[in-house]
Design a protein around this motif. Sequence first.
Motif, PDB file in Angstrom:
ATOM      1  N   ALA A 122       2.506 -16.888 111.281  1.00 50.43           N
ATOM      2  CA  ALA A 122       1.245 -16.806 112.025  1.00 50.43           C
ATOM      3  C   ALA A 122       1.277 -17.741 113.229  1.00 50.43           C
ATOM      4  CB  ALA A 122       0.071 -17.146 111.115  1.00 50.43           C
ATOM      5  N   GLN A 123       1.818 -18.929 113.033  1.00 47.02           N
ATOM      6  CA  GLN A 123       1.927 -19.885 114.140  1.00 47.02           C
ATOM      7  C   GLN A 123       2.829 -19.332 115.244  1.00 47.02           C
ATOM      8  OE1 GLN A 123       2.934 -23.880 112.770  1.00 47.02           O
ATOM      9  NE2 GLN A 123       1.840 -23.466 110.863  1.00 47.02           N
ATOM     10  N   GLN A 124       3.935 -18.739 114.850  1.00 52.24           N
ATOM     11  CA  GLN A 124       4.855 -18.175 115.842  1.00 52.24           C
ATOM     12  C   GLN A 124       4.208 -17.017 116.593  1.00 52.24           C
ATOM     13  OE1 GLN A 124       7.969 -19.537 116.649  1.00 52.24           O
ATOM     14  NE2 GLN A 124       7.539 -18.227 118.406  1.00 52.24           N
ATOM     15  N   ALA A 125       3.475 -16.183 115.877  1.00 51.66           N
ATOM     16  CA  ALA A 125       2.774 -15.070 116.527  1.00 51.66           C
ATOM     17  C   ALA A 125       1.766 -15.595 117.548  1.00 51.66           C
ATOM     18  CB  ALA A 125       2.077 -14.206 115.476  1.00 51.66           C
ATOM     19  N   MET A 126       1.076 -16.674 117.204  1.00 51.95           N
ATOM     20  CA  MET A 126       0.125 -17.283 118.136  1.00 51.95           C
ATOM     21  C   MET A 126       0.850 -17.769 119.394  1.00 51.95           C
ATOM     22  SD  MET A 126      -2.195 -19.334 115.341  1.00 51.95           S
ATOM     23  CE  MET A 126      -2.791 -20.527 116.512  1.00 51.95           C
ATOM     24  N   HIS A 127       1.941 -18.467 119.195  1.00 53.19           N
ATOM     25  CA  HIS A 127       2.696 -18.961 120.355  1.00 53.19           C
ATOM     26  C   HIS A 127       3.233 -17.804 121.197  1.00 53.19           C
ATOM     27  CE1 HIS A 127       2.656 -23.305 120.120  1.00 53.19           C
ATOM     28  NE2 HIS A 127       2.762 -23.212 118.802  1.00 53.19           N
ATOM     29  N   ASN A 128       3.778 -16.797 120.547  1.00 50.25           N
ATOM     30  CA  ASN A 128       4.319 -15.648 121.290  1.00 50.25           C
ATOM     31  C   ASN A 128       3.257 -14.978 122.146  1.00 50.25           C
ATOM     32  OD1 ASN A 128       6.801 -16.107 120.090  1.00 50.25           O
ATOM     33  ND2 ASN A 128       6.595 -14.445 118.601  1.00 50.25           N
ATOM     34  N   ALA A 129       2.066 -14.852 121.611  1.00 50.05           N
ATOM     35  CA  ALA A 129       0.999 -14.133 122.320  1.00 50.05           C
ATOM     36  C   ALA A 129       0.220 -15.007 123.304  1.00 50.05           C
ATOM     37  CB  ALA A 129       0.031 -13.530 121.302  1.00 50.05           C
ATOM     38  N   LEU A 130       0.147 -16.318 123.052  1.00 51.82           N
ATOM     39  CA  LEU A 130      -0.783 -17.152 123.805  1.00 51.82           C
ATOM     40  C   LEU A 130      -0.159 -18.195 124.722  1.00 51.82           C
ATOM     41  CD1 LEU A 130      -3.346 -17.817 120.914  1.00 51.82           C
ATOM     42  CD2 LEU A 130      -3.365 -15.956 122.589  1.00 51.82           C
ATOM     43  N   ASP A 131       1.091 -18.546 124.508  1.00 50.37           N
ATOM     44  CA  ASP A 131       1.685 -19.642 125.283  1.00 50.37           C
ATOM     45  C   ASP A 131       1.649 -19.414 126.791  1.00 50.37           C
ATOM     46  OD1 ASP A 131       2.228 -21.435 123.257  1.00 50.37           O
ATOM     47  OD2 ASP A 131       4.328 -20.858 123.043  1.00 50.37           O
ATOM     48  N   ASN A 132       1.793 -18.198 127.239  1.00 46.62           N
ATOM     49  CA  ASN A 132       1.833 -17.930 128.676  1.00 46.62           C
ATOM     50  C   ASN A 132       0.488 -17.493 129.255  1.00 46.62           C
ATOM     51  OD1 ASN A 132       4.587 -18.579 129.020  1.00 46.62           O
ATOM     52  ND2 ASN A 132       5.120 -16.620 128.083  1.00 46.62           N
ATOM     53  N   HIS A 133      -0.552 -17.556 128.447  1.00 45.67           N
ATOM     54  CA  HIS A 133      -1.890 -17.187 128.920  1.00 45.67           C
ATOM     55  C   HIS A 133      -2.409 -18.322 129.802  1.00 45.67           C
ATOM     56  CE1 HIS A 133      -6.087 -16.080 129.012  1.00 45.67           C
ATOM     57  NE2 HIS A 133      -5.821 -14.952 128.368  1.00 45.67           N
ATOM     58  N   PRO A 134      -2.869 -18.023 131.015  1.00 47.95           N
ATOM     59  CA  PRO A 134      -3.275 -19.079 131.950  1.00 47.95           C
ATOM     60  C   PRO A 134      -4.532 -19.855 131.539  1.00 47.95           C
ATOM     61  CG  PRO A 134      -3.808 -16.917 132.839  1.00 47.95           C
ATOM     62  CD  PRO A 134      -3.003 -16.681 131.588  1.00 47.95           C
ATOM     63  N   ARG A 135      -5.281 -19.361 130.578  1.00 47.78           N
ATOM     64  CA  ARG A 135      -6.524 -20.020 130.179  1.00 47.78           C
ATOM     65  C   ARG A 135      -6.436 -20.672 128.797  1.00 47.78           C
ATOM     66  NH1 ARG A 135     -10.840 -18.901 133.227  1.00 47.78           N
ATOM     67  NH2 ARG A 135     -10.622 -17.386 134.888  1.00 47.78           N
ATOM     68  N   ILE A 136      -5.241 -20.660 128.215  1.00 48.77           N
ATOM     69  CA  ILE A 136      -5.071 -21.166 126.847  1.00 48.77           C
ATOM     70  C   ILE A 136      -4.009 -22.251 126.816  1.00 48.77           C
ATOM     71  CG2 ILE A 136      -4.473 -20.566 124.469  1.00 48.77           C
ATOM     72  CD1 ILE A 136      -5.309 -17.675 125.105  1.00 48.77           C
ATOM     73  N   THR A 137      -4.321 -23.316 126.085  1.00 44.95           N
ATOM     74  CA  THR A 137      -3.359 -24.391 125.829  1.00 44.95           C
ATOM     75  C   THR A 137      -3.247 -24.570 124.322  1.00 44.95           C
ATOM     76  OG1 THR A 137      -3.992 -25.515 127.867  1.00 44.95           O
ATOM     77  CG2 THR A 137      -2.813 -26.816 126.214  1.00 44.95           C
ATOM     78  N   LEU A 138      -2.014 -24.556 123.814  1.00 49.90           N
ATOM     79  CA  LEU A 138      -1.766 -24.832 122.403  1.00 49.90           C
ATOM     80  C   LEU A 138      -1.007 -26.146 122.296  1.00 49.90           C
ATOM     81  CD1 LEU A 138      -1.770 -21.537 122.542  1.00 49.90           C
ATOM     82  CD2 LEU A 138      -0.787 -21.756 120.283  1.00 49.90           C
TER      83      LEU A 138
END
Length: 177
Positions: A122-138
């Motif tokens: 689940a953590q990897q899926a979050m990173h895969n989908a969200l890491d490059n989103h300009p409005r999201i920081t993980l």
Amino acid sequence: MALCPDLFWRQEPGIQLNDKIQKDWDRAFELYQGFDVDKGIDDIQTALSWLRKADGSNGKAGVIGYCLGGFLAYLSACRTDTDAAVGYYGVSIDSKLDEADTIKGHLLLHVATEDEFVDKAAQQAMHNALDNHPRITLHDYEGMNHAFARPGGTHYDEKAAKKANDRTLEFLKTRLG
């Protein structure tokens, strides 16, 4: 200013639970299982709208949540007009990653890498989908388990909690200030 809406008012208004009492822990999971996420998001939007109009408000509003609240913070970023959302070790985010493109505000997520309720996949899926989103920081917290930022909790870690809370404060100052 802060507002803490009672999101469980439909199930049991005003409920107070203690995580150190097994009966309360069991009741919390019952409430979680019966929680209507869509209605909860509606309640959060109502709270945001109220905050924006409250005396002393600058017109901006944000949300912070932990565990289920972290999931609701993510969904608030996706489904409401929140300016800023912060989620600490949010559960089930991986089940709604397809909604990330609807985010208009900004989102900060704190991820415990050893989270007993959010597995590595689940953590990897979050990173895969969200890491490059300009409005999201993980931010990952290596070796930390669920609820690492909850004082008095089983997995509380003062150093990691301070780091996460400092990041949250800076994020909120930038986005809501």
